[in-house]
Design a protein around this motif. Structure first.
Motif, PDB file in Angstrom:
ATOM      1  N   LEU A  64       0.807  -1.217   0.000  1.00 13.46           N
ATOM      2  CA  LEU A  64       0.000   0.000   0.000  1.00 13.46           C
ATOM      3  C   LEU A  64       0.840   1.265   0.000  1.00 13.46           C
ATOM      4  O   LEU A  64       0.298   2.366   0.090  1.00 13.46           O
ATOM      5  N   HIS A  65       2.162   1.127  -0.095  1.00 15.61           N
ATOM      6  CA  HIS A  65       3.035   2.299  -0.107  1.00 15.61           C
ATOM      7  C   HIS A  65       3.089   2.884  -1.517  1.00 15.61           C
ATOM      8  O   HIS A  65       4.068   2.721  -2.260  1.00 15.61           O
ATOM      9  N   THR A  66       2.023   3.555  -1.901  1.00 16.14           N
ATOM     10  CA  THR A  66       1.913   4.186  -3.213  1.00 16.14           C
ATOM     11  C   THR A  66       1.588   5.667  -3.030  1.00 16.14           C
ATOM     12  O   THR A  66       1.082   6.059  -1.965  1.00 16.14           O
ATOM     13  N   PRO A  67       1.864   6.492  -4.046  1.00 14.73           N
ATOM     14  CA  PRO A  67       1.546   7.921  -3.931  1.00 14.73           C
ATOM     15  C   PRO A  67       0.087   8.190  -3.574  1.00 14.73           C
ATOM     16  O   PRO A  67      -0.213   9.030  -2.715  1.00 14.73           O
ATOM     17  N   THR A  68      -0.835   7.454  -4.198  1.00 15.66           N
ATOM     18  CA  THR A  68      -2.248   7.654  -3.902  1.00 15.66           C
ATOM     19  C   THR A  68      -2.557   7.378  -2.437  1.00 15.66           C
ATOM     20  O   THR A  68      -3.269   8.143  -1.775  1.00 15.66           O
ATOM     21  N   ASN A  69      -2.004   6.287  -1.910  1.00 19.86           N
ATOM     22  CA  ASN A  69      -2.288   5.921  -0.520  1.00 19.86           C
ATOM     23  C   ASN A  69      -1.581   6.820   0.480  1.00 19.86           C
ATOM     24  O   ASN A  69      -2.028   6.928   1.629  1.00 19.86           O
ATOM     25  N   TYR A  70      -0.488   7.467   0.082  1.00 19.64           N
ATOM     26  CA  TYR A  70       0.130   8.451   0.973  1.00 19.64           C
ATOM     27  C   TYR A  70      -0.821   9.630   1.206  1.00 19.64           C
ATOM     28  O   TYR A  70      -0.937  10.143   2.324  1.00 19.64           O
ATOM     29  N   PHE A  71      -1.499  10.047   0.143  1.00 25.87           N
ATOM     30  CA  PHE A  71      -2.506  11.106   0.306  1.00 25.87           C
ATOM     31  C   PHE A  71      -3.670  10.611   1.158  1.00 25.87           C
ATOM     32  O   PHE A  71      -4.209  11.353   1.988  1.00 25.87           O
ATOM     33  N   VAL A 119      -6.293  21.441   5.536  1.00 26.51           N
ATOM     34  CA  VAL A 119      -5.494  20.285   5.123  1.00 26.51           C
ATOM     35  C   VAL A 119      -6.346  19.308   4.316  1.00 26.51           C
ATOM     36  O   VAL A 119      -5.913  18.773   3.296  1.00 26.51           O
ATOM     37  N   SER A 120      -7.577  19.072   4.779  1.00 22.79           N
ATOM     38  CA  SER A 120      -8.470  18.137   4.084  1.00 22.79           C
ATOM     39  C   SER A 120      -8.718  18.577   2.649  1.00 22.79           C
ATOM     40  O   SER A 120      -8.590  17.779   1.706  1.00 22.79           O
ATOM     41  N   VAL A 121      -9.083  19.850   2.476  1.00 25.70           N
ATOM     42  CA  VAL A 121      -9.410  20.343   1.131  1.00 25.70           C
ATOM     43  C   VAL A 121      -8.180  20.304   0.232  1.00 25.70           C
ATOM     44  O   VAL A 121      -8.261  19.873  -0.930  1.00 25.70           O
ATOM     45  N   LEU A 122      -7.036  20.752   0.745  1.00 27.56           N
ATOM     46  CA  LEU A 122      -5.822  20.766  -0.072  1.00 27.56           C
ATOM     47  C   LEU A 122      -5.372  19.355  -0.411  1.00 27.56           C
ATOM     48  O   LEU A 122      -4.876  19.093  -1.512  1.00 27.56           O
ATOM     49  N   ASN A 123      -5.534  18.423   0.526  1.00 26.61           N
ATOM     50  CA  ASN A 123      -5.228  17.021   0.243  1.00 26.61           C
ATOM     51  C   ASN A 123      -6.061  16.510  -0.921  1.00 26.61           C
ATOM     52  O   ASN A 123      -5.552  15.849  -1.832  1.00 26.61           O
ATOM     53  N   LEU A 124      -7.348  16.814  -0.885  1.00 26.32           N
ATOM     54  CA  LEU A 124      -8.234  16.365  -1.950  1.00 26.32           C
ATOM     55  C   LEU A 124      -7.881  17.032  -3.279  1.00 26.32           C
ATOM     56  O   LEU A 124      -7.998  16.402  -4.344  1.00 26.32           O
ATOM     57  N   ALA A 125      -7.446  18.290  -3.224  1.00 25.51           N
ATOM     58  CA  ALA A 125      -7.026  18.971  -4.451  1.00 25.51           C
ATOM     59  C   ALA A 125      -5.777  18.303  -5.042  1.00 25.51           C
ATOM     60  O   ALA A 125      -5.694  18.070  -6.258  1.00 25.51           O
ATOM     61  N   PHE A 126      -4.810  17.972  -4.174  1.00 21.43           N
ATOM     62  CA  PHE A 126      -3.611  17.283  -4.643  1.00 21.43           C
ATOM     63  C   PHE A 126      -3.949  15.894  -5.182  1.00 21.43           C
ATOM     64  O   PHE A 126      -3.355  15.435  -6.164  1.00 21.43           O
ATOM     65  N   ILE A 127      -4.890  15.209  -4.525  1.00 23.00           N
ATOM     66  CA  ILE A 127      -5.307  13.895  -5.007  1.00 23.00           C
ATOM     67  C   ILE A 127      -5.910  14.012  -6.404  1.00 23.00           C
ATOM     68  O   ILE A 127      -5.656  13.172  -7.279  1.00 23.00           O
ATOM     69  N   SER A 128      -6.733  15.043  -6.624  1.00 25.78           N
ATOM     70  CA  SER A 128      -7.346  15.211  -7.943  1.00 25.78           C
ATOM     71  C   SER A 128      -6.284  15.452  -9.020  1.00 25.78           C
ATOM     72  O   SER A 128      -6.403  14.930 -10.136  1.00 25.78           O
ATOM     73  N   VAL A 129      -5.241  16.215  -8.682  1.00 31.00           N
ATOM     74  CA  VAL A 129      -4.145  16.438  -9.636  1.00 31.00           C
ATOM     75  C   VAL A 129      -3.401  15.129  -9.895  1.00 31.00           C
ATOM     76  O   VAL A 129      -3.068  14.790 -11.051  1.00 31.00           O
ATOM     77  N   VAL A 260     -15.142   9.975  -2.604  1.00 34.31           N
ATOM     78  CA  VAL A 260     -14.689  10.651  -1.386  1.00 34.31           C
ATOM     79  C   VAL A 260     -14.803  12.163  -1.531  1.00 34.31           C
ATOM     80  O   VAL A 260     -15.291  12.865  -0.639  1.00 34.31           O
ATOM     81  N   MET A 261     -14.355  12.673  -2.662  1.00 32.26           N
ATOM     82  CA  MET A 261     -14.410  14.114  -2.896  1.00 32.26           C
ATOM     83  C   MET A 261     -15.840  14.604  -3.050  1.00 32.26           C
ATOM     84  O   MET A 261     -16.191  15.689  -2.573  1.00 32.26           O
TER      85      MET A 261
END
Length: 338
Positions: A64-71, A119-129, A260-261
């Motif tokens: 599970l150590h992937t970029p998506t799961n880090y977010f 943090v929550s909103v910015l995390n979701l924004a980074f996830i969308s990118v 989630v978003m």
């Protein structure tokens, strides 16, 4: 029927009022209060346990150590802090109608709420990118979205939000001190000017939300184009654009994070519009309205693990392994989850 007026602090000159209802109403109020403690307690319990399971799963299992799961891990930490630190005192404040934890903690808590929500909103924004790059340009994704890049993005997200929380704490403190003559003891109010409210909402909610929506609209268009191209050419390796096709796992992750978003935005949009209106027009509605809005927002923190459990097979397997104690076995971190 009006109740008798009591005080939050009986021996304090400037105490806030607390309503004590007549005996006939008190019986019904007792069951109502017990029910509210039970309901909110379930929300807090689900938030803490659900997000703790997400954190343990992502940290423990190597797969599970992937970029998506880090977010996802970063988002779970936010929700865990909301459930463990913010919700318990807010529950008591909501039900008892008085704030018993002091002015300093009130200021810190409101600042922490602003920080964690940002943090929550910015995390979701980074996830969308991140999802946009994964779906729309897979070759670029594998070259650029390395673990250290993801960690830098998460660090930027938390650092910006922490700075915003500190600024908000100072602004809130100044306004509370300025209005100290009209504030009673036992109140925990959010004092923020219209311009500050606009800036906070703009950079911590509205702009990231627009980015999220735009990214997922683009993802949907590209995904539909890829699907048609694959169907027409009957090719499982290349699209007509010459790029690798998006894997089933990537599509699943994108769909899940889109849910989630979507849940997040559905919970957050009405409260944000309401608070912005209050800040600009000075409308002070019933405090119960603001409390209901707050708990609507907080409830979102309990929803994300439920979404993961519903959509992610690996999360269900990870929960089973954690609850059965398999994580304590040798080499359990290398267990195959998908």
């Amino acid at each position: 029927m009006r109740g008798n007026i009591s005080l939050c602090y009986e021996h304090h000159l400037y105490s806030c009022q607390k309503i004590i209802y007549p005996l006939v109403m008190r019986v019904g109020m007792y069951f109502l209060i017990v029910g509210m403690y039970f309901l909110i307690g379930i929300i807090i319990f689900a938030t803490i346990v659900g997000n703790l399971l997400v954190i343990i799963a992502v940290i423990h299992f190597k797969q599970l150590h992937t970029p998506t799961n880090y977010f996802t891990l970063s988002l779970a930490v936010v929700d865990l802090l909301l459930g463990g630190v913010v919700m318990p005192p807010k529950m008591i404040h909501t039900i008892e109608t008085c704030w018993y934890f002091g002015t300093v903690f009130c200021k810190i808590l409101t600042s922490l709420i602003v920080m964690l929500c940002s943090v929550s909103v910015l995390n979701l924004a980074f996830i969308s990118v991140e999802r946009y790059i994964a779906v729309c340009n897979p070759l670029l994704y594998h070259r650029t979205m390395k673990p250290h890049v993801t960690l830098i993005m998460i660090a930027v997200c938390w650092s910006y939000s922490a700075a915003l929380g500190i600024i908000f704490l100072k602004q809130n403190t100044l306004r509370v001190e300025h209005n100290s003559e009209v504030l009673c003891k036992g109140a925990c109010v959010l004092e923020i000017g219209p311009m500050a409210a606009l800036i906070v909402s703009l950079f911590s909610l509205y702009i990231p939300s627009v980015i999220i929506v735009c990214m997922y609209v683009k993802i949907y268009i590209v995904a539909q184009r890829h699907s048609r191209s694959i169907h027409n050419t009957l090719s499982h390796l290349k699209t007509s654009r010459g790029q690798p096709t998006v894997s089933k796992a990537e599509r699943k992750a994108t769909k899940t994070l889109a849910v989630v978003m979507g849940v997040f935005l559905s919970f957050w949009t009405p409260p944000s519009i309401y608070t912005t209106y209050v800040a600009f027009y000075g409308y002070n509605g019933p405090p119960q309205v603001m409390q209901a809005i707050s708990w609507t927002v907080f409830s979102n923190s309990a929803c994300n693990p439920i979404v993961y459990a519903f959509f992610y097979c690996w999360f269900r397997k990870a929960i089973k392994a954690i609850l059965l104690g398999k994580v304590f076995r040798t080499n359990s971190s290398r267990m195959k989850l998908f």
